[in-house]
Design an enzyme around this catalytic site. Structure first.
Site, short mmCIF file in Angstrom:
data_model
loop_
_atom_site.label_atom_id
_atom_site.label_comp_id
_atom_site.label_asym_id
_atom_site.label_seq_id
_atom_site.Cartn_x
_atom_site.Cartn_y
_atom_site.Cartn_z
N GLU A 160 3.97 7.10 21.94
CA GLU A 160 3.19 6.54 20.74
C GLU A 160 1.76 6.71 21.12
OE1 GLU A 160 1.22 5.39 17.88
OE2 GLU A 160 3.46 5.54 17.65
N TYR A 166 8.34 6.05 10.89
CA TYR A 166 9.59 5.99 10.10
C TYR A 166 10.78 6.79 10.57
CZ TYR A 166 7.52 2.70 7.11
OH TYR A 166 6.73 1.39 6.28
N GLY A 167 10.37 8.03 10.49
CA GLY A 167 11.29 9.19 10.86
C GLY A 167 11.62 9.17 12.34
N VAL A 211 0.68 13.60 23.13
CA VAL A 211 1.58 14.74 23.56
C VAL A 211 0.34 15.82 22.98
CG1 VAL A 211 3.12 16.61 22.89
CG2 VAL A 211 3.86 13.93 23.37
N GLY A 244 7.33 12.79 7.79
CA GLY A 244 6.69 12.89 6.38
C GLY A 244 6.07 14.47 6.35
N HIS A 285 -1.20 8.37 1.67
CA HIS A 285 0.24 9.02 1.72
C HIS A 285 0.45 10.40 1.96
CE1 HIS A 285 1.24 5.53 -1.58
NE2 HIS A 285 1.04 5.20 -0.24
N GLU A 287 0.14 1.15 -8.67
CA GLU A 287 0.65 -0.10 -8.36
C GLU A 287 -0.56 -1.31 -8.80
OE1 GLU A 287 -0.05 -0.11 -3.97
OE2 GLU A 287 1.27 1.61 -3.69
N MET A 327 5.48 -1.41 0.23
CA MET A 327 6.19 -1.28 -1.19
C MET A 327 7.24 0.03 -0.95
SD MET A 327 3.24 -1.26 -4.04
CE MET A 327 4.44 -1.60 -5.40
N ASN A 343 5.69 5.68 -3.62
CA ASN A 343 5.21 5.23 -2.42
C ASN A 343 6.32 6.03 -1.41
OD1 ASN A 343 4.91 2.95 -4.25
ND2 ASN A 343 3.30 2.64 -2.66
N ASN A 382 0.72 -0.76 6.08
CA ASN A 382 0.91 -0.69 4.67
C ASN A 382 1.22 -1.93 4.02
OD1 ASN A 382 3.74 -0.76 4.61
ND2 ASN A 382 3.80 1.55 4.88
N GLY A 383 1.43 -1.97 2.79
CA GLY A 383 1.88 -3.22 1.85
C GLY A 383 3.40 -3.22 1.68
#
Length: 547
Positions: A85, A65-66, A294, A516, A488, A403, A166, A526, A163-164
């Site tokens: 990656e 995400y980031g 890396v 994160g 998480h 959840e 959410m 979440n 993930n699902g």
């Protein structure tokens, strides 16, 4: 990728052996639902190995995400971006015609460099469910530390693969305890809306929910919650809800209704390949190098940073080692990946000026799991969508948000399952181990007790009201709570401590954390929308002031 030899599970049911083997995958899958997975081949043209000796204006380590937010916004500002990656591209179908393995049939695609699955649930009905698999750079990493196993996505798209989806924005009244140095007004006025738009967040049609066969389990969960006085809330998600309706109608290939989640989702989920990464690569300024890890970042003599990168093959072996120079480096390898790398770089003298906050403030977002055995008059349904869509909110009174999770086995189980996010105050620290050359984490399983106590404020009351009991066959022999894991991971390079208030690492101009690792251990829900929104906030400042 190597072709899988495992056939797709039949849609109309599974064998008892398949049920036992797959149940642990499915139960664990639902819990991944917070931290997004069908690979979108629009990214394929930009997937190419970085050249040894290259000079890079911006290097982004990680494609979650980031990192995806950073790559898109840098590219839009005219900066060429190279992303690396550690996992695979996930853009090539296996022999079953699917990119991702079915959750009930784990195969070589399923786990990162393991010879046996390590499914989040170890047992079902007294039977162990893990199985031997070929060692491969699969999609789900179960990384073991002392006291905890951390589940992470491996591949282009990071955690969004497994993930699902959410997509929960925390309540504003809780925000000050999540990111105390960040202005809530700008987050809720600008960056949360921007993140939700970029991720394609939407909420299930509540009218369709009331009659959909595949969400009977969620309606049972709602009924039990409300009868005990707890609010049930619909939770936004990044699934394509029109596609879900077509799955229910039988007019498209099933994805969520085939139980796909833990090892990727082949059709309906809007993972990062379909959102931020698709937009980033469409700029023509973003290239992605899969299977690149890396290993070192250090100041270069002529300015910028020398970065050493191992190129891996699908057995995990190093196929080549490269050295590049980058003007700016963005650490976006996830909370664990970023924290481990920075901890090692500081301890080994590659980046000795990093401050003493590196590695600190790590938490599990209070994750604990449990199951309940319902009465026969409360069937949860044999067809269950693998995408959760609701939760039980007892955060203010009891420190828990749970959840209502699926168990999509293809048979009736009369069971309700939950992943709770709790107000667990404990924080761990990463430290370098010179003997092993690795990085350790000092988490203690006993620290989960506060999370269990918070979850019990919900489920003890529901069991008392309904006359039901906890399941004891999911996490071992006569063990109620899944207290050995997290989906998480958060923290390890905390905002305004290890970095300044926008993710700039202290001591080194041009080094940034943008994932994160910045968030100190808990988001109350979440976390991936918060990770995305914080990345949007930070990169906006960096683009404006640093470029």
């Amino acid at each position: 990728m190597t072709d899988s030899t495992r056939p797709e599970v039949a849609r109309n049911g599974i064998s008892r052996r398949g049920f036992l083997a797959g149940t642990g995958s499915l139960l664990g899958a639902v819990a991944l639902s917070g931290h997004a997975a069908a690979a979108d081949r629009t990214t394929a043209a930009s997937v190419a190995p970085v050249a040894d000796g290259a000079h890079l204006p911006a290097l982004v380590i990680g494609t979650g995400y980031g990192g995806s937010v950073a790559a898109l916004r840098l590219a839009e500002a005219g900066v060429p971006v190279q992303m690396v990656e550690m996992g695979m591209a996930w853009d090539t179908p296996g022999s079953d015609g699917k990119i991702f393995a079915n959750t009930t049939k784990p195969d070589n695609r399923s786990f990162w460099l393991r010879t046996k699955t390590k499914q989040p649930l170890s047992n079902f009905l007294g039977f162990p469910i893990d199985k031997a698999i070929p060692k491969y750079t699969g999609i789900l990493d179960a990384e073991d530390f002392a006291g905890i196993t951390v589940y992470q996505g491996r591949g282009v798209g990071g955690g969004s693969l497994v993930n699902g989806g959410m997509a929960v924005t925390p309540k504003r009244e809780n925000f000050a305890s999540i990111l105390p140095s960040v202005d809530a007004g700008e987050m809720y006025g600008t960056y949360y809306p921007r993140a939700n738009a970029g991720l394609g967040v939407a909420t299930i049609d509540p009218n369709w929910f009331e009659t959909a066969e595949c969400y009977q389990y969620a309606r049972v969960g709602r009924k039990h919650a409300q009868r005990s006085g707890f609010p049930f809330v619909f939770v936004p998600d990044v699934y394509d809800w029109d596609y879900m309706k077509q799955e229910q109608a039988g007019t498209v290939p099933r994805s969520a209704l085939a139980g796909e989640i833990l090892y990727g989702n082949n059709y309906g989920k809007k993972s990062l390949q379909k959102t931020y990464l698709a937009r980033a690569t469409a700029t023509g300024k973003v290239a992605i190098s899969p299977l690149h890890k890396v290993t070192s970042v250090s100041p270069a003599a002529g300015g910028g940073y020398t970065v050493r990168i191992d190129q891996l093959d699908t057995s995990g072996a190093v196929a080549a080692t490269k050295e590049v120079t980058a003007d700016r480096v963005f650490f976006a390898a996830g909370s664990v990946g970023t924290s481990k790398l920075l901890t090692k770089l500081k301890a080994t003298g590659a980046l000795p000026a990093l401050n003493g906050e590196i590695g600190k403030g790590w938490g599990d977002n209070g994750n604990v799991m449990c199951g309940r055995a319902n009465h026969v008059w409360d069937p949860t349904g044999s067809l269950q969508a693998s995408i959760p869509t609701g939760g039980i909110d007892n955060w203010a009174a009891g420190g828990a948000f749970a959840e209502v999770a699926p168990l999509p086995t293809g048979i009736e189980t009369f069971a309700s399952f939950y992943l709770s996010i709790t107000k667990n105050p404990h924080r761990a620290e990463f430290t370098y181990n010179p003997t092993s050359g690795g990085v350790d984490l000092n988490w203690q399983t006993a620290w989960k007790q506060s999370g269990i106590d918070a979850a019990k404020t919900i489920f003890d009351k529901i069991n008392a009201k309904e006359g039901t009991i906890y399941r004891t066959d999911l996490f071992g022999t006569y063990k109620i709570w899944g207290d050995h894991l997290t989906y998480h991971p958060l923290g390890g390079a905390v905002l305004n401590k290890a970095t300044d208030n926008y993710g700039r690492l202290h001591g080194y101009a041009g080094l940034y954390v943008i994932d994160g690792a910045l968030i100190p251990g808990n988001t109350s829900v979440n976390p991936f929308v918060t990770i995305t929104a914080l990345a949007e906030r930070n990169i906006a400042k960096i683009v404006t002031t640093d470029l």
